[in-house]
Design a protein around this motif. Structure first.
Motif, PDB file in Angstrom:
ATOM      1  N   VAL A   1      43.587  19.685  46.949  1.00  0.00           N
ATOM      2  CA  VAL A   1      41.884  19.068  46.740  1.00  0.00           C
ATOM      3  C   VAL A   1      41.273  20.514  45.519  1.00  0.00           C
ATOM      4  CG1 VAL A   1      39.837  18.839  47.634  1.00  0.00           C
ATOM      5  CG2 VAL A   1      41.680  17.927  48.759  1.00  0.00           C
ATOM      6  N   LEU A   2      41.211  19.931  44.308  1.00  0.00           N
ATOM      7  CA  LEU A   2      40.620  21.016  43.362  1.00  0.00           C
ATOM      8  C   LEU A   2      39.208  21.093  43.598  1.00  0.00           C
ATOM      9  CD1 LEU A   2      42.037  20.944  40.087  1.00  0.00           C
ATOM     10  CD2 LEU A   2      42.696  22.525  42.907  1.00  0.00           C
TER      11      LEU A   2
ATOM     12  N   ILE B   1      44.926  21.115  51.424  1.00  0.00           N
ATOM     13  CA  ILE B   1      45.220  22.448  50.823  1.00  0.00           C
ATOM     14  C   ILE B   1      43.429  22.025  49.565  1.00  0.00           C
ATOM     15  CG2 ILE B   1      45.173  24.217  49.277  1.00  0.00           C
ATOM     16  CD1 ILE B   1      48.139  23.922  49.512  1.00  0.00           C
ATOM     17  N   MET B   2      42.865  22.850  50.073  1.00  0.00           N
ATOM     18  CA  MET B   2      40.709  23.145  49.497  1.00  0.00           C
ATOM     19  C   MET B   2      41.400  23.575  48.792  1.00  0.00           C
ATOM     20  SD  MET B   2      38.691  21.477  52.769  1.00  0.00           S
ATOM     21  CE  MET B   2      37.768  20.915  51.317  1.00  0.00           C
ATOM     22  N   PHE B   3      41.541  24.084  47.174  1.00  0.00           N
ATOM     23  CA  PHE B   3      41.641  24.775  46.587  1.00  0.00           C
ATOM     24  C   PHE B   3      39.723  25.192  45.847  1.00  0.00           C
ATOM     25  CE2 PHE B   3      42.995  27.598  43.245  1.00  0.00           C
ATOM     26  CZ  PHE B   3      44.283  28.805  43.358  1.00  0.00           C
ATOM     27  N   TRP B   4      39.416  26.785  46.228  1.00  0.00           N
ATOM     28  CA  TRP B   4      38.568  26.788  46.082  1.00  0.00           C
ATOM     29  C   TRP B   4      38.294  28.108  44.421  1.00  0.00           C
ATOM     30  CZ3 TRP B   4      34.030  24.896  48.223  1.00  0.00           C
ATOM     31  CH2 TRP B   4      34.063  24.010  50.314  1.00  0.00           C
TER      32      TRP B   4
ATOM     33  N   ASP C   1      35.802  29.221  40.359  1.00  0.00           N
ATOM     34  CA  ASP C   1      35.504  28.644  39.248  1.00  0.00           C
ATOM     35  C   ASP C   1      35.850  28.327  38.389  1.00  0.00           C
ATOM     36  OD1 ASP C   1      36.603  31.040  38.754  1.00  0.00           O
ATOM     37  OD2 ASP C   1      34.954  32.800  38.923  1.00  0.00           O
ATOM     38  N   GLU C   2      37.143  28.959  37.871  1.00  0.00           N
ATOM     39  CA  GLU C   2      37.903  28.131  36.855  1.00  0.00           C
ATOM     40  C   GLU C   2      39.240  27.807  37.078  1.00  0.00           C
ATOM     41  OE1 GLU C   2      38.111  30.156  33.877  1.00  0.00           O
ATOM     42  OE2 GLU C   2      35.617  30.787  33.658  1.00  0.00           O
ATOM     43  N   VAL C   3      39.912  27.183  37.496  1.00  0.00           N
ATOM     44  CA  VAL C   3      41.252  26.505  37.414  1.00  0.00           C
ATOM     45  C   VAL C   3      42.315  27.410  36.568  1.00  0.00           C
ATOM     46  CG1 VAL C   3      43.105  24.658  37.548  1.00  0.00           C
ATOM     47  CG2 VAL C   3      40.688  24.350  38.141  1.00  0.00           C
ATOM     48  N   PRO C   4      43.518  27.928  37.547  1.00  0.00           N
ATOM     49  CA  PRO C   4      44.184  28.499  37.505  1.00  0.00           C
ATOM     50  C   PRO C   4      44.929  27.963  35.883  1.00  0.00           C
ATOM     51  CG  PRO C   4      44.825  28.548  39.463  1.00  0.00           C
ATOM     52  CD  PRO C   4      43.697  27.679  38.937  1.00  0.00           C
ATOM     53  N   ILE C   5      45.873  28.825  35.402  1.00  0.00           N
ATOM     54  CA  ILE C   5      46.656  28.075  34.251  1.00  0.00           C
ATOM     55  C   ILE C   5      48.306  28.524  34.089  1.00  0.00           C
ATOM     56  CG2 ILE C   5      44.908  28.270  32.310  1.00  0.00           C
ATOM     57  CD1 ILE C   5      45.888  30.682  31.390  1.00  0.00           C
ATOM     58  N   GLY C   6      48.933  28.168  33.182  1.00  0.00           N
ATOM     59  CA  GLY C   6      50.066  29.099  33.427  1.00  0.00           C
ATOM     60  C   GLY C   6      51.558  28.171  33.994  1.00  0.00           C
TER      61      GLY C   6
END
Length: 282
Positions: A94-95, A66-69, A71-76
């Motif tokens: 892959v972030l 999984i290529m997770f595109w 600008d900021e990484v999710p939280i929670g």
């Protein structure tokens, strides 16, 4: 107290296969899943329906990565939850950090939705694979769709929705679509994301395989959305849908593993099917 219950029109739900390798054709699209996370500053936390979306792809696409595109990484907690789920599979996460594109071909890009539109198109152009929005739920293996150079789903007769598409890298259809952004105008909300691929498909029908009613049906229009969210109404998603697009911005209700047990509507069936592995529970 709740128990499993099967409605009359869902007689095949328990026989939906977990894998599908008998294509009777040569698969060309790689099992790379692209997801995009932009415009999250106002609501940065991953949500339960995002979890359902990713879980559905882990089950039915079984991507190699999984290529997770973003600008900021999710939280929670739900972001933590889904990362743990992925870690228990053979899929690698892959972030892919990429700043929101501010322009394309010299034309300004200001809306977060348009940022995501551009990132997803350029990602699949470069790497090939499958893209879907985080409110799209995959409902069965994609089978023969892997055998087409490019596949999109019809939203309406003139529109192909970019909420789900799959393609080989550097496909001609994607290049024509991307090149159309030379005329991009941010005031035209969905022109390049849904109308333009529809125009290109009509001009060059041999470049794209179009699924008419298996991905974006029910569509976003109110009479159709009621089939997903109205109490006591059950859309027969088991009959043909590869996926269902929830159009969640029009619903925008937070659920959890307990609350979905009591959802007497199509979205409840789908959430339970993915999260619990059962098609219908009451």
């Amino acid at each position: 107290m709740w128990q499993k219950k099967t409605l009359p029109h869902t007689s095949i739900t328990h026989s939906i296969p977990a894998t599908d390798v008998n294509y009777n054709c040569t698969p060309v699209v790689p099992r790379i899943l692209h997801l995009a996370w932009y415009g999250s500053k106002t609501r940065p936390a991953f949500r339960f329906h995002h979890v359902i979306s990713v879980m559905s792809s882990l089950r039915f696409i079984q991507p190699e990565r999984i290529m997770f595109w973003h600008d900021e990484v999710p939280i929670g907690k739900w972001w933590t939850f889904i990362r743990q789920k992925i870690n228990k599979t053979t899929t690698s996460l892959v972030l892919m950090q990429r700043e929101a594109p501010k322009e394309i071909f010299g034309r300004p890009v200001t809306k977060s939705e348009h940022h995501s539109d551009i990132v997803r198109l350029e990602a699949v152009m470069k790497y090939g694979g499958i893209y879907h929005d985080l409110d799209v739920i995959v409902l069965r293996p994609l089978g023969k769709l892997y055998c087409h150079n490019t596949t999109m789903g019809e939203e309406s007769p003139d529109y192909l929705c970019n909420g789900f598409f799959m393609s080989v890298a550097n496909a001609t259809f994607l290049k024509l679509w991307h090149d159309s952004y030379h005329s991009f105008d941010s005031t035209q909300w969905g022109y390049h994301s849904v109308k333009m691929p529809g125009i290109i498909a009509k001009r060059h029908p041999g470049l794209v395989h179009v699924e008419k009613d298996t991905i974006h049906k029910p569509n976003w229009e109110v009479p159709e959305r009621r089939k997903l969210y109205e109490d006591g109404v059950f859309y027969n998603w088991t009959a043909r849908n590869y996926a269902v697009h929830l159009w969640y911005r029009f619903h925008n209700v937070d659920y959890n593993p307990e609350s979905i047990k009591r959802l007497n509507k199509t979205v409840g069936q789908i959430f339970r099917y993915i999260f619990y592995g059962l098609s219908y529970m009451l």
